[in-house]
Every structure is written in C-alpha cells, then in structure tokens.
Design an enzyme around this catalytic site. Sequence first.
Site, short mmCIF file in Angstrom:
data_model
loop_
_atom_site.label_atom_id
_atom_site.label_comp_id
_atom_site.label_asym_id
_atom_site.label_seq_id
_atom_site.Cartn_x
_atom_site.Cartn_y
_atom_site.Cartn_z
N GLY A 1 0.83 -1.20 0.00
CA GLY A 1 0.00 0.00 0.00
C GLY A 1 0.85 1.25 0.00
O GLY A 1 0.64 2.18 0.77
N THR B 1 0.39 5.87 -1.67
CA THR B 1 -0.30 7.03 -1.11
C THR B 1 -0.22 7.00 0.41
O THR B 1 0.19 6.00 1.01
CB THR B 1 -1.78 7.04 -1.55
OG1 THR B 1 -2.39 8.27 -1.15
CG2 THR B 1 -2.55 5.89 -0.94
N SER C 1 -4.41 -0.45 14.41
CA SER C 1 -5.15 0.76 14.76
C SER C 1 -5.61 0.65 16.21
O SER C 1 -5.81 -0.45 16.73
CB SER C 1 -6.35 0.95 13.84
OG SER C 1 -7.23 1.95 14.34
N TYR D 1 -14.12 -3.74 10.67
CA TYR D 1 -12.81 -3.07 10.71
C TYR D 1 -12.11 -3.37 12.04
O TYR D 1 -10.91 -3.68 12.06
CB TYR D 1 -13.01 -1.57 10.53
CG TYR D 1 -11.72 -0.78 10.53
CD1 TYR D 1 -10.81 -0.92 9.49
CD2 TYR D 1 -11.43 0.12 11.55
CE1 TYR D 1 -9.62 -0.19 9.48
CE2 TYR D 1 -10.25 0.85 11.55
CZ TYR D 1 -9.35 0.69 10.50
OH TYR D 1 -8.18 1.41 10.50
#
Length: 350
Positions: A73, A76, A202, A228
């Site tokens: 990834g 960006t 996260s 998520y």
Amino acid sequence: MPAGPGFPVLPWPAVGAEVKAEVPEGRGGVLLRGGALLGAVLVICVVMMRRWIGGGVCVSGERLDGKTVLVTGANTGIGKETCRELARRGARVVMACRDLSRAERAAEDVRRSAGNGNVVVRHLDLASLYSVRQFAKDFVDSEDRLDVLLNNAGVMMCPRWLTEDGFETQFAVNHLSHFLLTNLLLPKLKSSAPSRVVTVSSVAHRGGDIDFSDLFFSSRAYSPLQSYRQSKLANVLFSRELARRLRGSGVTSFCVHPGVIRTELGRHVEGRFPLLGALLRLPAMLLMKTPRQGSQTSLYCAVTPGLEDQSGSYFSDCALKEAAPEGRDDRVAARLWTESARLVGIRDTC
C-alpha cells in the site's frame, strides 16, 4: 524649498526623533488591541495543538544502505511517506501496490525527493490470494534479501464486499493477505536476519472481537465498523503470535497504531455520509495527523536499534504502549493463526 501656493506642508520630524503611531482611544482602541491579542493567542494555541496532535517523531538516524525494505500500500498516505524516508536512509525500497500507474508516479516522486533511484514498483492485489502468492514468488526469485517487511496497506469501513476468494474484504485485505504474504516471505526474512516485520494496526482494535463462528459476516448483520475492528484486532494478535513463533530466529515483529490521519483510507466513510464529511473536512484538517506524521511510528519500529526484546509489542507515537486486553490474549492469537493458515491454504508453522 518654500511651499507653493495652495500646498500646505507639514513639519518634518527632527532626525532621530521617535515617530509614534496613533492608537485609537476609547472603546474602539480597546477592542482593536483585544482582538489582536486574541488572534495571537489563537495562533499560538493552534500551533501547539498541531504539534501535540503530530505525536512522536522517529529520531533515530540509522542508515539502511545495502538493505531491502518492502512496503505494501505504498503509493499514497503513510505508505508513500514511509517509503520516502526509508529511501532517504539509503534502502532499496520495493513498493507493492495494486494500481501500477499511480504507484509509478508515487515512486518517481520518492526517487526524486529522496535522491535514491533504487526504488521499484511491484504489482500486489491484496484482495487476491493468487496475486499474493505470485508476488511472493517473484520477490523471492528476484531479490537477494528482505530486511524489513512493512504490512501497511488496508481498507477501512467499506461496504460488505467479497474478494475473489469469497472472503469479506476488510478481514481479507487487512489480515489474511498480509498473514499469507509474511509467511511466504519468512525464508527471505530469516536469511536476512536480523530483520523485522512491522504491521500497521489501529487503536480501533479496542472493542474488537474475533468471531470464529462467522469471520466474514455470512450469517450476522454486517457492520463496517465491527468488521474493521475485527481486522485490526487480528493484526495485533497476528503480530504477537508471529513474535512468539519466531523467537530466537533473528526476525522480530512489531505492531503499530499510526494515529488518526488525513489519507484516502476514510473515503468509504465520506461516501456513506457525504454531508457529514463536508462539514467535518475543515476540523479534520486541524485535528488529524498528516501522512508524514502518521508514518513516524512505522519508521520507528523499522529502523530504531535495540527493539529486539520488545518483539510482539504494540507501539503508538514512537513509544511502547499496552494493547487492549483482547489484543493480549495468547489463546485467541494461537487459534487465529491456525484458522488463518487453514483459510489461506498453508501449513500451520513458521
């Protein structure tokens, strides 16, 4: 020279005389001075708040000359900024991305800004286990070493999409594909030891739950947020179990929370609530980290010497933090490893 008729001349102050600007008197002057003071205070507060929101900074000056790093990834957001800094430190950087045209533009920007031409792009679609296997095979065949694997890519709160393998997208992209990729690259990591695996999770892992009876929301109502959280909790548990299994191998494993960042990751949230997204855009610019700030903890775990004894740990703002209790459950971590290995079709071993 005397003044001409009709042109009055004001007296010029003597040399060295102090010229004072007149300040409005009375209520207007007080308001003017008060407004100027309030403006100055607000500017100072915003600067201090932005510095606090920016969080920790990786201060290690460690060079990576002769070393190879792989970032998923990478075209960006924090992935690109991580690549930029790793390239500045002299590493060979492999940017693994799904969109090759965007990735090549990002790579050219990284090469130019870092002054390092040893930055390459490779195709990797984390929504396809076939793509993961093909990427890993090509990497092993073409690269001499792998010193840092940075599992950075992810999706957040997307609709209930299924990958080509029939898996729910968030769990597949955020966890299963990185699980498979890491396992397939372990021989290269071991032969390059000391080496590191850094997995981006996260703080949303708090409150997450690994529902082994329905990992893909096949029978329960789909919740983008709960999905998520499940995938981010899986990242923490995977990193912890990987560290346990690799103890003594020279390969260490770390998990990081990068912070709340202004990236494309939130595009699905804005897509579902466009008005809310528009209203919150300006406050978000003030209250979120920049991608460069968000990359700092990943960099810290990738390059800082002396972290070997903390393998399996969770980091945020370039500091060791305690994961949520659900992220420290070794029994669930071991079970998740076994189930993940079954789902992606590999042996349950390191």
